[in-house]
Design an enzyme around this catalytic site. Sequence first.
Site, mmCIF file in Angstrom:
data_model
loop_
_atom_site.group_PDB
_atom_site.id
_atom_site.type_symbol
_atom_site.label_atom_id
_atom_site.label_comp_id
_atom_site.label_asym_id
_atom_site.label_seq_id
_atom_site.Cartn_x
_atom_site.Cartn_y
_atom_site.Cartn_z
ATOM 1 N N ARG A 125 7.905 -26.436 -23.072
ATOM 2 C CA ARG A 125 6.745 -25.581 -23.378
ATOM 3 C C ARG A 125 7.200 -24.295 -24.057
ATOM 4 O O ARG A 125 6.611 -23.864 -25.067
ATOM 5 C CB ARG A 125 5.991 -25.269 -22.084
ATOM 6 C CG ARG A 125 4.922 -24.197 -22.202
ATOM 7 C CD ARG A 125 4.349 -23.873 -20.826
ATOM 8 N NE ARG A 125 3.409 -22.761 -20.904
ATOM 9 C CZ ARG A 125 3.764 -21.491 -20.838
ATOM 10 N NH1 ARG A 125 5.039 -21.151 -20.717
ATOM 11 N NH2 ARG A 125 2.846 -20.540 -20.901
ATOM 12 N N CYS A 128 6.553 -17.679 -17.719
ATOM 13 C CA CYS A 128 7.249 -18.650 -18.563
ATOM 14 C C CYS A 128 8.348 -19.399 -17.818
ATOM 15 O O CYS A 128 9.033 -20.236 -18.408
ATOM 16 C CB CYS A 128 7.864 -17.958 -19.782
ATOM 17 S SG CYS A 128 6.723 -16.932 -20.732
#
Length: 328
Positions: free
Chosen positions: A227, A186
Amino acid sequence: MTLGLVGAFEWAHQWWGPLSWLVLLVFLSGAIIDLYDRRLARYVLVGGWGVLALFWVSAIYQFVFDQKSITEGVAVVLAIPLSLYVGYLLASGRDRLVVVSRAVAVAWLIYLPFSTLPFLRNPLIAIVTDQTAAVLSLIGADFEVIAGNNFPADLGPADPVEPYHKTFFFHVPDVRAVSYTIMMACTGIGSMAIFGGLIAAVRAPLARKLQALAVAVGIIWVLNIARNVFIAYTFGYQRLQVFPEFVMSAFGVNRIEVSYIVADRILAQFLSVFALIGITYVVIKILPEVLAIVEEALYVLTRNEYDLQRAFGVGARADGGRDRDETA
């Protein structure tokens, strides 16, 4: 038969760590040897592509069976024969693939320490967590940021192994607990490493290389935070319960996880492919020497020669960049 195959890939996955470091060692050695002896470097790098193929075999279990990632799963499976093919072409004398090998060496040198060393990994995850939390707060999300992978203290014990905060816990009516944890994947470090490798591998003036790197890393960082916010919000509030029965059956998840699968494994990962293409285009505008690596990638895929530098109207440069035959 299927269970036996899964078990074989799970067994292979135990070699993920050692193979990761072996890939770095062989490619980095080949890149250094290339400064003095191209022929010896070629042999070393051919071995490196073979080791890389073995690494992708060890990665199948994680991406295909554990994470159930369509994009990454397909990429890992295809990477095995492609790595072997690149090694074959390099052994056959296609020395321009040396520049691609240099890119792999630098990318691995950037990514591997961050993915394996806690004193680098944990601060990076913490920074990404803090910035994701800041944006979520701006859009009015109701959440807590908690330690480790656990839920708040009233729902379970704290994690003594990873006490730093990295997990978002959302308060959703009628749902006991929804959490989204910031992991290494991430942080965007993988994409940054790819572009770091591409930029470092080619010969060009340092000023333009640094400019291209700054632009690429900046774009990746911003898109990655966006995101994370998108996935955390849509999963945390269960906003993407699209075709839940199908998703549950196809990915083997429960109903709560449907929004996560749709947001991350389907939408975000597919959109990431287009984002990488767009970033590559921006980097090429600043550093057209990178086209030499793109040309080699296209040759490996199609077995056709391409002259993208001529197509883009760039070749030998008066400011120190080299022509397409000198990039390797």
